[in-house]
Design an enzyme around this catalytic site. Structure first.
Site, PDB file in Angstrom:
ATOM      1  N   ARG A  27      45.132   0.282  -2.850  1.00 16.71           N
ATOM      2  CA  ARG A  27      45.858   1.440  -2.316  1.00 16.71           C
ATOM      3  C   ARG A  27      44.970   2.394  -1.524  1.00 16.71           C
ATOM      4  O   ARG A  27      45.441   3.146  -0.702  1.00 16.71           O
ATOM      5  CB  ARG A  27      46.497   2.217  -3.476  1.00 16.71           C
ATOM      6  CG  ARG A  27      47.718   1.529  -4.024  1.00 16.71           C
ATOM      7  CD  ARG A  27      48.263   2.244  -5.203  1.00 16.71           C
ATOM      8  NE  ARG A  27      47.278   2.262  -6.282  1.00 16.71           N
ATOM      9  CZ  ARG A  27      47.544   2.642  -7.521  1.00 16.71           C
ATOM     10  NH1 ARG A  27      48.741   3.061  -7.837  1.00 16.71           N
ATOM     11  NH2 ARG A  27      46.604   2.622  -8.443  1.00 16.71           N
ATOM     12  N   HIS A 162      35.810 -16.030 -18.682  1.00 18.78           N
ATOM     13  CA  HIS A 162      34.503 -16.195 -18.037  1.00 18.78           C
ATOM     14  C   HIS A 162      33.465 -16.860 -18.940  1.00 18.78           C
ATOM     15  O   HIS A 162      32.471 -17.382 -18.460  1.00 18.78           O
ATOM     16  CB  HIS A 162      34.005 -14.873 -17.454  1.00 18.78           C
ATOM     17  CG  HIS A 162      33.383 -13.950 -18.457  1.00 18.78           C
ATOM     18  ND1 HIS A 162      34.123 -13.177 -19.311  1.00 18.78           N
ATOM     19  CD2 HIS A 162      32.096 -13.680 -18.756  1.00 18.78           C
ATOM     20  CE1 HIS A 162      33.306 -12.474 -20.075  1.00 18.78           C
ATOM     21  NE2 HIS A 162      32.068 -12.754 -19.769  1.00 18.78           N
ATOM     22  N   HIS A 225      37.398 -15.715 -25.776  1.00 20.37           N
ATOM     23  CA  HIS A 225      36.017 -16.212 -25.762  1.00 20.37           C
ATOM     24  C   HIS A 225      35.618 -16.914 -27.071  1.00 20.37           C
ATOM     25  O   HIS A 225      35.087 -18.022 -27.059  1.00 20.37           O
ATOM     26  CB  HIS A 225      35.031 -15.068 -25.516  1.00 20.37           C
ATOM     27  CG  HIS A 225      35.356 -14.223 -24.327  1.00 20.37           C
ATOM     28  ND1 HIS A 225      35.916 -14.727 -23.184  1.00 20.37           N
ATOM     29  CD2 HIS A 225      35.202 -12.897 -24.097  1.00 20.37           C
ATOM     30  CE1 HIS A 225      36.074 -13.754 -22.297  1.00 20.37           C
ATOM     31  NE2 HIS A 225      35.657 -12.631 -22.836  1.00 20.37           N
ATOM     32  N   LYS A 326      31.256  -4.175 -30.905  1.00 22.51           N
ATOM     33  CA  LYS A 326      30.515  -3.313 -29.970  1.00 22.51           C
ATOM     34  C   LYS A 326      29.522  -2.483 -30.770  1.00 22.51           C
ATOM     35  O   LYS A 326      29.685  -2.310 -31.983  1.00 22.51           O
ATOM     36  CB  LYS A 326      31.479  -2.350 -29.264  1.00 22.51           C
ATOM     37  CG  LYS A 326      32.617  -3.027 -28.533  1.00 22.51           C
ATOM     38  CD  LYS A 326      32.221  -3.468 -27.158  1.00 22.51           C
ATOM     39  CE  LYS A 326      33.396  -4.002 -26.380  1.00 22.51           C
ATOM     40  NZ  LYS A 326      33.048  -4.939 -25.340  1.00 22.51           N
TER      41      LYS A 326
HETATM   42  C1  BG6 Z   1      34.871  -9.315 -21.623  1.00 26.10           C
HETATM   43  C2  BG6 Z   1      35.357  -8.259 -22.570  1.00 26.10           C
HETATM   44  O1  BG6 Z   1      35.817 -10.329 -21.494  1.00 26.10           O
HETATM   45  O2  BG6 Z   1      33.665  -9.856 -22.113  1.00 26.10           O
HETATM   46  C3  BG6 Z   1      34.318  -7.181 -22.741  1.00 26.10           C
HETATM   47  O3  BG6 Z   1      36.555  -7.691 -22.068  1.00 26.10           O
HETATM   48  C4  BG6 Z   1      32.981  -7.773 -23.143  1.00 26.10           C
HETATM   49  O4  BG6 Z   1      34.725  -6.222 -23.701  1.00 26.10           O
HETATM   50  C5  BG6 Z   1      32.608  -8.921 -22.214  1.00 26.10           C
HETATM   51  O5  BG6 Z   1      32.018  -6.750 -23.058  1.00 26.10           O
HETATM   52  C6  BG6 Z   1      31.384  -9.649 -22.732  1.00 26.10           C
HETATM   53  O6  BG6 Z   1      30.973 -10.578 -21.783  1.00 26.10           O
HETATM   54  P1  BG6 Z   1      29.481 -11.086 -21.752  1.00 26.10           P
HETATM   55  O7  BG6 Z   1      29.486 -12.115 -20.680  1.00 26.10           O
HETATM   56  O8  BG6 Z   1      28.637  -9.875 -21.447  1.00 26.10           O
HETATM   57  O9  BG6 Z   1      29.189 -11.636 -23.102  1.00 26.10           O
END
Ligand code: BG6
Length: 480
Positions: A27, A162, A225, A326
């Site tokens: 936007r 990821h 993950h 965290k």
């Molecule tokens: C993300 C989460 O998918 O993965 C985050 O939303 C997290 O909260 C992150 O910090 C961790 O990714 P990595 O690659 O740093 O282990």
């Protein structure tokens, strides 16, 4: 921070097609020049390798900016009109929906209604990447799948997790199935338990509070993950390496995975929230409830640990423990496969220090997949300590990426973006896999009222209550 530097790295390696254009749609009132300048800066700051000025300048020549509000149909009409200029914009299209989850369905619907999505099998392909969270519970994950599949074919949807793009995560399968020595002992006869930890030192930096408070550690890390890591380390060998065969095996093992509840849900799950205190670097940090954009009365967890069982012949009776949080002591993601101790304790002996004597027992063999940092694989074995007596000591045999290959590992996004361009969905999550992941955690979501979060201090390993999950198991968390 992630996408553009990753695209830039793939460009540098010559992995992008000769003709490509990247169009940013948002936007804000930018033009191509402002957008390019912004991206150049972030590429220079966040690329994993030094980004030379002229290479960055060449790369951003491929970037355009399109102003539009993607919650309105006009944005799509205007985008379409622009993309019709085939002199500039090639016919194959990859839409990357880096948007809030509530826009996934409307965006895909409007892309379809505007005619921006080509049918599979035609001369040009269209693919859509969405990033987690894929729903918020089983019901909503199903609804999202149904909605997406109204407008797209499954083969056009790339659900990105990821973690699957991480080199060390992909190596789990190679390690298991390219070596004959481990697979025969990867089962309930030889393995005592498996633990998976993804610990982070960060809190709610960079304005993440709003999203995080709505989702929490379970939905943010476990339903994607951590369960993906679990799949890779416990699934059966696929018949071949096709995306379909791998997804089928993952779905099978997820369908066999259950919370290991004896009587109450709290036997299998515990949740925590960090308090104010000193973080791992000795810096004073706010507690979860005082963080920006967090409801001060929130009972969302910033830490969660669970105990699962896999009800199949290979894994029945082997506890699987997961934890993530965290503001913990150290950033580390690892999978620990702990073997059983030998049936006969031949080398057990009494060691005395003045009048305090202890029986030393052999430590079990442990195989550790160190996903990050210090990426590598480590095997702990007992060996005789040199000397006149039979004293067995725990030593490690290890392989590290940095010691073996002296080059920086590709970022997960590089691999995943290139795979999407090639139409390879192996490292993405299929719709039934997403639903199977939610099915595992749904009982927790149904019983949150019985799982109030305990408080834990920052800079440590989460809540001590997570140790209870080891009831009846010869072991404890590797880091605590
Ligand atoms: C993300 C989460 O998918 O993965 C985050 O939303 C997290 O909260 C992150 O910090 C961790 O990714 P990595 O690659 O740093 O282990």
């Amino acid at each position: 921070r992630k996408l553009m530097p990753a695209l830039f790295m793939t460009y540098l390696q010559g992995l992008l097609p000769e003709r490509f254009v990247i169009v940013g749609v948002a936007r804000r009132d930018y033009d191509d020049a402002t957008f390019r300048a912004m991206l150049s800066e972030s590429i220079k700051t966040f690329s994993r390798l030094p980004a030379k000025e002229d290479a960055v300048a060449q790369f951003v020549e491929h970037v355009r900016y399109h102003r539009g509000d993607i919650s309105t149909p006009e944005a799509y009409e205007e985008l379409k009109a622009r993309l019709e200029d085939t002199e500039v914009y090639p016919g194959n299209r990859l839409f990357y929906l880096s948007v809030i989850p509530s826009l996934f369905e409307p965006a895909v619907r409007m892309l379809k209604q505007t005619g921006l999505i080509a049918k599979p099998g035609g001369p040009h392909w269209t693919r859509v990447i969405i990033e987690k969270p894929f729903g918020k519970d089983l019901e909503r994950a199903r609804a999202l799948n149904r909605a997406l599949l109204c407008h797209l074919d499954e083969s056009q949807i790339y659900r990105m997790d990821h973690y699957l793009g991480k080199e060390t995560v992909q190596n789990i399968l190679s390690f298991r199935f390219a070596n004959a020595i481990f697979e025969p002992v990867f089962n309930r006869s030889y393995i005592d338990h498996i633990q998976i930890t993804a610990a982070e030192t960060v809190g709610m930096e960079m304005g993440r509070g709003g999203y995080y408070d709505e989702y929490g550690a379970l939905r943010d890390m476990v339903t994607n993950h951590l369960l993906q890591l679990l799949c890779l380390v416990t699934m059966e060998a696929p018949g071949d390496l096709s995306a379909e065969s791998i997804h089928n095996e993952k779905v099978k093992v997820l369908n066999a995975t259950k919370l290991d509840i004896r009587k109450n849900i709290s036997d299998a799950v515990c949740r925590g929230q960090y308090s104010e205190g000193m973080d791992s670097e000795g810096k004073r940090v706010k507690g979860y409830l005082e963080e920006n954009r967090i409801d001060p009365e929130s009972d969302t967890e910033s830490f969660v640990a669970l105990r699962l069982s896999i009800n199949n012949w290979r894994w029945a009776g082997v506890p699987i423990l997961l934890r993530t949080g965290k503001r913990m002591a150290r950033k580390t993601t690892e999978i620990v496969v702990q073997f059983k101790v030998p049936p006969l304790q031949l080398f057990q002996q009494v060691e005395c220090d003045d009048d305090v004597c202890d029986i030393t027992r052999i430590k079990p063999n442990t195989l550790i997949f160190q996903i990050q940092p210090n990426e590598g694989i480590l095997l702990r074995v007992g060996t005789k300590r040199p000397g006149m007596r039979f004293v067995v000591e725990d030593v490690k045999m290890d392989f590290s990426y940095s010691g073996t290959w002296n080059k920086s590992l590709p970022e997960a996004y590089e691999r995943l973006l290139i795979d999407t361009l090639h139409g390879d969905a192996t490292l993405f999550t299929r719709s039934d896999e997403v639903e199977a992941e939610w099915r595992v955690v749904q009982p927790i979501l149904d019983h949150l009222d019985q799982l109030r979060p305990y408080v834990y201090p920052p800079g440590e390993w989460g809540i001590p209550e997570a140790d209870w999950l080891f009831h009846g198991v010869e072991g404890e968390w590797r880091n605590k």
